[in-house]
Design a protein around this motif. Sequence first.
Motif, short mmCIF file in Angstrom:
data_model
loop_
_atom_site.label_atom_id
_atom_site.label_comp_id
_atom_site.label_asym_id
_atom_site.label_seq_id
_atom_site.Cartn_x
_atom_site.Cartn_y
_atom_site.Cartn_z
N CYS A 56 -6.99 -0.93 14.07
CA CYS A 56 -6.12 -1.80 13.29
C CYS A 56 -6.50 -3.24 13.58
O CYS A 56 -7.41 -3.51 14.35
CB CYS A 56 -4.66 -1.56 13.67
N TRP A 114 -6.53 -12.67 13.17
CA TRP A 114 -6.47 -11.21 13.26
C TRP A 114 -7.80 -10.67 13.75
O TRP A 114 -8.85 -11.08 13.27
CB TRP A 114 -6.11 -10.61 11.91
N GLU A 137 1.53 -7.23 17.82
CA GLU A 137 1.58 -7.36 16.37
C GLU A 137 0.36 -6.67 15.76
O GLU A 137 -0.77 -7.02 16.07
CB GLU A 137 1.62 -8.83 15.96
N ARG A 197 -1.47 -4.70 12.10
CA ARG A 197 -1.46 -4.49 10.65
C ARG A 197 -2.69 -3.65 10.29
O ARG A 197 -3.64 -3.54 11.07
CB ARG A 197 -1.46 -5.81 9.88
N CYS A 198 -2.67 -3.07 9.10
CA CYS A 198 -3.79 -2.26 8.62
C CYS A 198 -5.01 -3.15 8.43
O CYS A 198 -4.92 -4.22 7.84
CB CYS A 198 -3.42 -1.59 7.30
N ALA A 250 1.88 -3.43 6.73
CA ALA A 250 2.60 -3.09 7.96
C ALA A 250 2.29 -1.65 8.37
O ALA A 250 2.15 -0.77 7.52
CB ALA A 250 4.10 -3.27 7.76
N HIS A 298 0.71 3.84 7.89
CA HIS A 298 1.34 2.83 7.04
C HIS A 298 2.85 2.99 7.07
O HIS A 298 3.36 4.11 7.06
CB HIS A 298 0.88 2.99 5.58
N SER A 352 -2.19 -5.01 0.35
CA SER A 352 -0.77 -4.67 0.41
C SER A 352 0.05 -5.65 -0.41
O SER A 352 -0.25 -6.84 -0.47
CB SER A 352 -0.30 -4.74 1.88
N VAL A 389 1.25 -8.36 6.19
CA VAL A 389 1.72 -8.94 7.44
C VAL A 389 0.90 -10.20 7.67
O VAL A 389 -0.33 -10.16 7.64
CB VAL A 389 1.53 -7.94 8.60
#
Length: 103
Positions: free
Chosen positions: A12, A29, A44, A46-47, A53, A71, A98, A102
């Motif tokens: 992730c 990220w 924290e 995210r995909c 998320a 997911h 998405s 996020v």
Amino acid sequence: MAVAERERFYECEVKRRRVRATGGYEPFWKVKTIAEALEDNDTEFRCKSCGGAVKLFKRRSEDGPATHIEHKLKSDSEYCAEGLYFLKATDGRQPRPSSSPVH
């Protein structure tokens, strides 16, 4: 009775901070395996494909499924290139980010 198929991701993006050239910090990220993220105490996630998320599932027993993420939103799974519902779709849909990323 068959066991329901579930999404399982083992990588992730995790939110990190780095020093900004002008001073202070900026978020970014970084792709990591779930094991690395937990070892580094990241909080924290995210995909990595759609930015959506995800929820974390920790291994509960030796013979249980490995620690992984899924997911949170079915709509993300339906249009994420790695999503279970996307991979099973037969309507020729295209992957997309998405609708609730996020940040």
